[in-house]
Design an enzyme around this catalytic site. Structure first.
Site, mmCIF file in Angstrom:
data_model
loop_
_atom_site.group_PDB
_atom_site.id
_atom_site.type_symbol
_atom_site.label_atom_id
_atom_site.label_comp_id
_atom_site.label_asym_id
_atom_site.label_seq_id
_atom_site.Cartn_x
_atom_site.Cartn_y
_atom_site.Cartn_z
ATOM 1 C CG ASP A 183 40.768 36.802 35.425
ATOM 2 O OD1 ASP A 183 41.804 36.468 36.057
ATOM 3 O OD2 ASP A 183 40.760 37.016 34.201
ATOM 4 C CG LEU A 198 45.777 34.764 46.033
ATOM 5 C CD1 LEU A 198 45.737 33.701 47.126
ATOM 6 C CD2 LEU A 198 45.062 36.022 46.490
ATOM 7 N NE ARG A 199 48.990 39.389 39.749
ATOM 8 C CZ ARG A 199 48.531 39.026 38.560
ATOM 9 N NH1 ARG A 199 48.857 37.830 38.084
ATOM 10 N NH2 ARG A 199 47.755 39.818 37.850
#
Length: 429
Positions: A306, A64-65
């Site tokens: 992923d 999700l960064r």
């Protein structure tokens, strides 16, 4: 209390071995039951005739960064993409900036997910501080903060000693260690699978052995410690066989496959398109068939995306400079239908088992079931609807999708989270 009936759908719940056309009843935030309910009156009815009704899908491998790389994705945009793909729960990887390696960072994820109000988000804690591989993170604190598993994904744990201690510590908390299996000495500078295609294209390759040697090491350490091990993004025939043999010996090891690794091969890199660049890399047709065989016989218990978003300007760089990874939340269902259901490799109950109850069991979360009293996370799938994949319409911030333009079949039509309609957002069907 509000009561909802989802009528006439094919209800598939692998956690209970259910596959029948019936009604699903939801009262408030929980599952009430199946079939006729003499004491229940529906305030609302959703007609699911011709559709599949199943527990909300769980994707246990999502990037999700946030924090640190919000130009690629945020918890809000990533969870919106999840709902559009029929996914009600995601486990987010800790390779953020800073890494999810403390109690406060795990709590931050829960806070941001609550603010977004989309899918459930379960943080996966880093094994080592800063994901540097030098010192164990505060495992106990992360568990207190809500971490459901541990990994340094994006990087392997190079030290066998640290990996051993991680398995031992996580065993104390009954948490799984998720292994990114890669020998960095063998993959350094590589941009694709090492084989005929890499030689033909003149590109530096990453051999299958780079994954397999670490899978073998981590299985041995799991056997030594009695810890729970999960191998992320399995990509080679050798890795599948190592996991198969270990499970026969009674080792607590599970494995996951990603849609791109059982659909695409290294021949895709002939286009020099960075949307086919990932780690582990796309392998050969032989590896694809081995992964499908592993899914069929239960060696690989989980399917996960992923989901690895990268802003367009990053993926537009030269192939050797572009980052690894693709997005996958919004294409999960149709690619599985195309690659696994339609060829007859898996039945719908078998596929949904790998997308619901199995990842829930690996993560130890109370999701992935339609048992009475369970949280009412429900996905309604239209298995016949035909559509064309267009990343420009995705809810994700990023567009790095290798399946653009594919004509596919099957997608989520309705998604409920805790009994509330979350997708489609406008309430129409």
């Amino acid at each position: 209390m509000h009561t909802l009936r989802i009528s006439n759908g094919r209800v598939i719940d692998p956690s209970q071995g259910i596959d029948q056309v019936t009604d699903l009843w939801i009262r408030g935030e929980t599952i009430l039951g199946l079939g006729p309910q003499s004491d229940a009156h529906a305030d609302r009815v959703i007609d699911a005739q011709g559709k599949i009704v199943c527990p909300g899908l769980i994707d246990m491998h999502v990037h999700l960064r946030e924090p640190g790389r919000e130009e690629d994705e945020t918890i809000a945009t990533g969870t919106a993409a999840a709902l559009a793909g029929g996914v009600t729960s995601v486990a987010c990887m800790p390779n953020t900036e800073p890494a999810l390696d403390s109690q406060a960072s795990a709590e931050f994820v829960y806070l941001q997910a609550a603010r977004a109000g989309n899918a459930n988000v379960f943080p996966v804690g880093a094994i080592t501080k800063g994901r540097q591989g030098q010192e164990l993170a505060e495992i106990g604190g992360l568990v207190e903060g809500g971490a459901v598993a541990f990994t340094d994904d994006g990087s392997p744990v190079v030290s066998a000693e640290i990996m051993r201690r991680a398995l031992e510590y996580c065993r104390m908390f009954n948490k799984a260690v998720l292994s990114h299996a890669e020998d960095l000495e063998l993959t350094r500078g590589g941009v694709m699978h090492e084989g005929f295609e890499s030689m033909r294209l003149g590109l530096r390759g990453m051999p299958a052995a780079a994954e397999e040697v670490m899978v073998h090491r981590d299985i041995i350490l799991a056997e030594l410690t009695g810890g729970r091990l999960h191998i992320l993004h399995v990509s080679t025939a050798g890795s599948v066989e190592l996991i198969r043999q270990a499970r026969r010996r009674g080792v607590q090891v599970s494995g996951e496959a990603t849609p791109h690794h059982f659909t695409l091969t290294d021949k895709c890199l002939r286009t020099f398109d960075s949307n086919y660049k990932m780690a582990p890399p796309l392998r050969t047709e032989q590896d694809v068939q081995a992964i499908i065989a592993g899914l069929k016989d239960g060696t690989l218990e989980v399917i996960a995306t992923d989901h690895a978003p990268h802003a367009p300007e990053k993926k537009m760089r030269e192939l050797d400079q572009a980052p690894n990874g693709i997005i996958g939340l919004e294409t999960l269902l149709p690619i599985c239908v195309m690659s696994l259901i339609e060829p007859g490799h898996l039945t719908w109950p078998q596929l949904l088992e790998k997308l619901t109850v199995n990842p829930a069991r690996v993560l130890g979360i109370d999701r992935g079931t339609l048992k009475p009293g369970a949280k009412a996370d429900v996905t309604v799938v239209d298995p016949k609807v035909e559509w064309t994949i267009d990343p420009n319409l995705f809810r994700s911030k990023s567009r790095n999708c290798p399946f653009a333009g594919w004509k596919v079949r099957g997608r989520a039509s309705t998604v409920l989270l805790n009994g509330k309609l979350k997708y489609p957002a406008n309430g129409s069907e």
